[in-house]
Motif scaffolding. Structure first.
Motif, PDB file in Angstrom:
ATOM      1  N   ALA A  41      -4.585  -4.853   3.726  1.00 56.03           N
ATOM      2  CA  ALA A  41      -3.509  -3.954   2.938  1.00 56.03           C
ATOM      3  C   ALA A  41      -4.629  -2.714   2.391  1.00 56.03           C
ATOM      4  O   ALA A  41      -5.490  -3.009   1.506  1.00 56.03           O
ATOM      5  N   ALA A  42      -3.837  -1.748   2.214  1.00 60.57           N
ATOM      6  CA  ALA A  42      -4.619  -0.449   1.638  1.00 60.57           C
ATOM      7  C   ALA A  42      -3.670   0.579   1.466  1.00 60.57           C
ATOM      8  O   ALA A  42      -2.591   0.602   1.972  1.00 60.57           O
ATOM      9  N   ALA A  43      -3.755   1.605   0.221  1.00 58.31           N
ATOM     10  CA  ALA A  43      -2.924   2.651   0.055  1.00 58.31           C
ATOM     11  C   ALA A  43      -3.147   3.726   1.043  1.00 58.31           C
ATOM     12  O   ALA A  43      -2.220   4.411   1.607  1.00 58.31           O
ATOM     13  N   ALA A  44      -4.403   3.778   1.437  1.00 59.00           N
ATOM     14  CA  ALA A  44      -4.807   5.136   2.444  1.00 59.00           C
ATOM     15  C   ALA A  44      -5.348   4.867   3.604  1.00 59.00           C
ATOM     16  O   ALA A  44      -6.161   3.539   3.358  1.00 59.00           O
ATOM     17  N   ALA A  45      -5.331   5.320   4.569  1.00 60.49           N
ATOM     18  CA  ALA A  45      -6.127   5.385   5.981  1.00 60.49           C
ATOM     19  C   ALA A  45      -6.619   6.750   5.978  1.00 60.49           C
ATOM     20  O   ALA A  45      -6.143   7.861   5.687  1.00 60.49           O
ATOM     21  N   ALA A  66       1.549   5.789   9.733  1.00 62.33           N
ATOM     22  CA  ALA A  66       2.340   6.343   8.499  1.00 62.33           C
ATOM     23  C   ALA A  66       3.306   5.086   8.178  1.00 62.33           C
ATOM     24  O   ALA A  66       3.852   5.032   6.957  1.00 62.33           O
ATOM     25  N   ALA A  67       3.429   4.192   9.128  1.00 61.84           N
ATOM     26  CA  ALA A  67       4.575   3.271   8.759  1.00 61.84           C
ATOM     27  C   ALA A  67       3.617   2.152   8.039  1.00 61.84           C
ATOM     28  O   ALA A  67       4.485   1.366   7.263  1.00 61.84           O
ATOM     29  N   ARG A  68       2.555   1.970   8.011  1.00 61.54           N
ATOM     30  CA  ARG A  68       1.766   1.123   7.187  1.00 61.54           C
ATOM     31  C   ARG A  68       1.162   1.754   6.100  1.00 61.54           C
ATOM     32  O   ARG A  68       0.952   0.872   5.084  1.00 61.54           O
ATOM     33  N   TYR A  69       0.654   2.863   6.098  1.00 62.73           N
ATOM     34  CA  TYR A  69      -0.223   3.325   4.872  1.00 62.73           C
ATOM     35  C   TYR A  69       0.744   4.631   4.354  1.00 62.73           C
ATOM     36  O   TYR A  69       1.160   5.499   4.970  1.00 62.73           O
ATOM     37  N   ARG A  70       0.558   4.551   2.866  1.00 61.18           N
ATOM     38  CA  ARG A  70       1.127   5.519   2.051  1.00 61.18           C
ATOM     39  C   ARG A  70       0.743   6.937   2.309  1.00 61.18           C
ATOM     40  O   ARG A  70       1.439   7.930   2.847  1.00 61.18           O
ATOM     41  N   SER A  71      -0.662   6.930   2.590  1.00 61.82           N
ATOM     42  CA  SER A  71      -1.271   8.187   2.639  1.00 61.82           C
ATOM     43  C   SER A  71      -2.251   8.331   4.029  1.00 61.82           C
ATOM     44  O   SER A  71      -2.908   7.180   4.281  1.00 61.82           O
ATOM     45  N   ASP A 102     -10.089   5.140  -2.658  1.00 66.51           N
ATOM     46  CA  ASP A 102     -11.009   4.168  -3.517  1.00 66.51           C
ATOM     47  C   ASP A 102     -11.491   3.031  -2.402  1.00 66.51           C
ATOM     48  O   ASP A 102     -11.340   3.285  -0.972  1.00 66.51           O
ATOM     49  N   ARG A 103     -11.807   1.984  -2.823  1.00 70.77           N
ATOM     50  CA  ARG A 103     -12.624   0.991  -2.078  1.00 70.77           C
ATOM     51  C   ARG A 103     -11.508   0.209  -0.867  1.00 70.77           C
ATOM     52  O   ARG A 103     -12.014  -0.481  -0.162  1.00 70.77           O
ATOM     53  N   ARG A 104     -10.478   0.315  -1.423  1.00 68.14           N
ATOM     54  CA  ARG A 104      -9.264  -0.288  -0.636  1.00 68.14           C
ATOM     55  C   ARG A 104      -8.683   0.648   0.662  1.00 68.14           C
ATOM     56  O   ARG A 104      -7.586   0.495   1.273  1.00 68.14           O
ATOM     57  N   THR A 105      -9.558   1.641   0.764  1.00 64.86           N
ATOM     58  CA  THR A 105      -9.314   2.773   2.019  1.00 64.86           C
ATOM     59  C   THR A 105      -9.743   2.230   3.535  1.00 64.86           C
ATOM     60  O   THR A 105     -10.775   1.407   3.273  1.00 64.86           O
ATOM     61  N   VAL A 106      -8.558   2.192   4.460  1.00 64.30           N
ATOM     62  CA  VAL A 106      -9.201   1.736   5.727  1.00 64.30           C
ATOM     63  C   VAL A 106      -9.551   3.042   6.639  1.00 64.30           C
ATOM     64  O   VAL A 106      -8.852   4.157   6.510  1.00 64.30           O
TER      65      VAL A 106
ATOM     66  N   ALA B 334      -5.925   2.931  -6.382  1.00 67.60           N
ATOM     67  CA  ALA B 334      -4.957   3.760  -6.310  1.00 67.60           C
ATOM     68  C   ALA B 334      -4.793   4.720  -7.482  1.00 67.60           C
ATOM     69  O   ALA B 334      -3.752   4.993  -7.989  1.00 67.60           O
ATOM     70  N   GLY B 335      -6.021   5.343  -8.077  1.00 70.11           N
ATOM     71  CA  GLY B 335      -5.846   6.235  -9.030  1.00 70.11           C
ATOM     72  C   GLY B 335      -5.740   5.918 -10.416  1.00 70.11           C
ATOM     73  O   GLY B 335      -5.982   6.548 -11.256  1.00 70.11           O
ATOM     74  N   GLU B 336      -5.765   4.359 -10.624  1.00 67.68           N
ATOM     75  CA  GLU B 336      -5.724   3.764 -11.879  1.00 67.68           C
ATOM     76  C   GLU B 336      -6.991   3.329 -12.214  1.00 67.68           C
ATOM     77  O   GLU B 336      -7.806   2.640 -11.355  1.00 67.68           O
ATOM     78  N   VAL B 337      -7.555   3.915 -13.401  1.00 69.90           N
ATOM     79  CA  VAL B 337      -8.799   3.635 -13.871  1.00 69.90           C
ATOM     80  C   VAL B 337      -8.831   1.778 -14.613  1.00 69.90           C
ATOM     81  O   VAL B 337      -7.830   1.655 -14.752  1.00 69.90           O
ATOM     82  N   ARG B 338      -9.964   1.568 -14.071  1.00 68.27           N
ATOM     83  CA  ARG B 338     -10.287   0.022 -14.517  1.00 68.27           C
ATOM     84  C   ARG B 338     -11.269  -0.188 -15.429  1.00 68.27           C
ATOM     85  O   ARG B 338     -12.382   0.421 -15.139  1.00 68.27           O
ATOM     86  N   PHE B 339     -11.186  -0.648 -16.381  1.00 69.86           N
ATOM     87  CA  PHE B 339     -12.311  -0.844 -17.438  1.00 69.86           C
ATOM     88  C   PHE B 339     -12.657  -2.291 -17.553  1.00 69.86           C
ATOM     89  O   PHE B 339     -11.886  -3.119 -17.454  1.00 69.86           O
TER      90      PHE B 339
END
Lengths: 367, 367
Positions: A41-45, A66-71, A102-106, B334-339
């Motif tokens: 799962a990730a927000a971006a690809a 596009a069906a799976r990733y927001r960006s 971020d780290r959750r990009t595929v 997803a753009g949110e800073v983590r501290f």
């Protein structure tokens, strides 16, 4: 030995514990949203591709993702082995950072071996590792480079010298993409298919001989079987030796000579698969001169390589230049070149060889 | 709580299965050939260091390694965080390839955090991985950056954005090297020592408070204990979470704010440890505003940071600039800073915080 009759997608599993993944092989997979289920799962690809492949398949892949990733972002690299360097790799990092990934990009590698190798190394290195998916669009990438987690870029002093062992989350081989492959590249891919015969599977070698014309003619069922069986053999080897501490090196059959050809001519002059095709002829002749296989076997595989549309005679770089180039091969140890030889048909091993024997092989294999 | 009395070398083990290794801590270790026993067998060693450290310790290390390796090569990098980039990293690859170094070469990182991070990433990437040894010569590197396998280079758009998790084969902390450390760098190292108190060990925090003057005065037994206890805490955290999927992020206490200071001023303006010292003050104030710790604890740790010779007030970059810089932190999601916040004294956690609260912290912590 006919090709299997089914047209349904095939799957091959690479068993590497928590790094295990699936290779999916079939027609029309790329544009099918179902192909992408189950990925992290990730927000971006970010789709990484090149100027040749982008006009052909980028739109369809983006639509499916596009069906799976927001960006869904993209970066289009210049095409060619000569661009497999840091400057081009950095275009991927620039894209990731400028989009705030971020780290959750595929990452998705859409293209041939160069795109796959660079995307894989970018994924291994970005923030010390993000997931990536291989979507190989060349036969060579489908049967070899996209599978097994070898990633790298070239250095001016050596090919694939900088990289990582980093496994993809999935490999998706859409056989339809092979329809647009230039004939030279199809032949280059067949070199890596043929490779699996002498090193691991004589039945497969028989099958390739019986079907090589169908493969060159891109008969879909023949291609499907060639891709699946190649991936199965590679999966078995990689599953036993992920980081090439031993067995895995046999997959480099033809590559020591082949890399010397590529480096000696300048990367991009010959295709990698062409150099490997010719390199296999040289490695077979070396195996024969070492007393391991008979002349008939050398002749048999050489004829098959030629029928696949590949060169069997190397460029006349001079024996000393060949030897110097091979000494920087990654298999070299303390300056001694290590060759993958055929110990007996269907079985390979890695060993050194006297320089004089190598010179004899080069004398009869180049002009 | 006096420092331990023994002068004999101390050892801390990082337990990571087949990637386990030892940290050896003591005086005079670097020049002792016995320090290098048990490392992977290899024909060649490459020592990576910088222009500041080379005149001080390169000769001694080379002499000690000559007993074990047939060839000992060296590469001397320019000194400074601003050189932690691809161009400088490539000097290491150039040296390896021009000397014909193969997969069985061992790299030695002789220097501070920048040398260690770059040498580690070079080792992770050269031919897809060769062994390396950390020989940290700064307090910061001895108590933090040399341990745990985080390697990286900077990208113009973010610090440590390109790298690998790659464990060394050994870490050797020669306490004698701290004698030549500039006072500013000693203080910067103390920031990372102090860090371990609030996040993990209040007894250690007590000990540091009682011994901070001895540490600033470089009393050998105080330094020995500080290095050993810091490494023990780091070993425990890294052993539970090698690839920073959770717990390990607590080691970044003070680093989110700190990285923004470094990036905002331009890398190299403040030392990393200075930025972390000030960043810890900010993170403590944020923890207080989140209702997690009382003002007295914030005051107590802030006073200790000041006594260690570290800044406790940040540069006035403007709150929005701080927030923008922190959004590219590797912990961001997803753009949110983590501290990393202190949940209660001796225990840390990673969480988001409302931008307004962060602005309030920045308003009272910068000028």
């Amino acid at each position: 030995m006919p090709a299997p009759l089914s047209d349904s997608p095939r799957q091959v599993r690479i068993a590497l514990g928590e790094r295990s993944y699936e290779i999916r092989i079939g027609a029309g997979l790329l544009a099918d949203a179902a192909s992408w289920e189950g990925l992290p799962a990730a927000a971006a690809a970010l789709v990484v591709t090149n100027t040749t492949v982008a006009p052909l398949y980028l739109g369809a892949l983006r639509a499916a993702l596009a069906a799976r990733y927001r960006s869904v972002f993209e970066v289009v690299l210049p095409d060619g082995e000569e661009h497999k360097d840091w400057a081009t790799l950095n275009l991927i990092f620039d894209a990731l950072l400028s989009h705030g990934c971020d780290r959750r990009t595929v990452l998705f590698a859409l293209g041939g071996g160069v795109v796959g190798d660079m995307t894989g190394f970018a994924a291994a290195s970005y923030m010390r590792g993000v997931p990536f998916v291989q979507v190989p669009t060349t036969l060579l990438a489908q049967v070899d480079s996209s599978v097994g987690g070898k990633t790298a870029i070239n250095h001016p002093l050596g090919k694939n010298m900088i990289g990582a062992f980093y496994q993809p989350a999935r490999v998706l081989c859409d056989l339809d993409t092979l329809k647009t492959l230039p004939p030279r590249e199809l032949s280059a891919g067949l070199a890596e298919v043929i490779k699996y015969g002498p090193i691991a599977d004589l039945d497969f070698l028989d099958w390739i001989e019986a079907n090589v014309d169908a493969l060159v003619a891109r008969e879909p069922r023949a291609l499907a079987h060639a891709v699946k069986r190649s991936c199965e053999i590679k999966a078995e080897v990689v599953g036993q030796d992920e980081r090439e501490s031993g067995l895995r090196a046999i997959l480099n059959f033809g590559h020591t000579f082949g890399h010397a050809i590529e480096a000696g001519l300048g990367y991009g002059e010959w295709l990698h698969g062409e150099a490997v095709g010719c390199g296999m002829v040289m490695a077979l002749r070396l195996s024969h001169r070492l007393g391991l296989v008979d002349a008939a076997f050398v002749q048999r595989v050489t004829a098959l390589i030629a029928r696949a549309g590949l060169p069997t005679v190397g460029p006349a770089l001079g024996a000393e230049r060949y030897l110097a180039l091979m000494r920087v091969d990654k298999k070299a140890e303390a300056g001694e070149v290590r060759f993958v030889v055929i110990e007996r048909p269907g079985q390979a091993a890695v060993r050194g060889a006297p320089d004089d024997l190598v010179r004899q092989v080069l004398a009869e294999s180049t002009r």
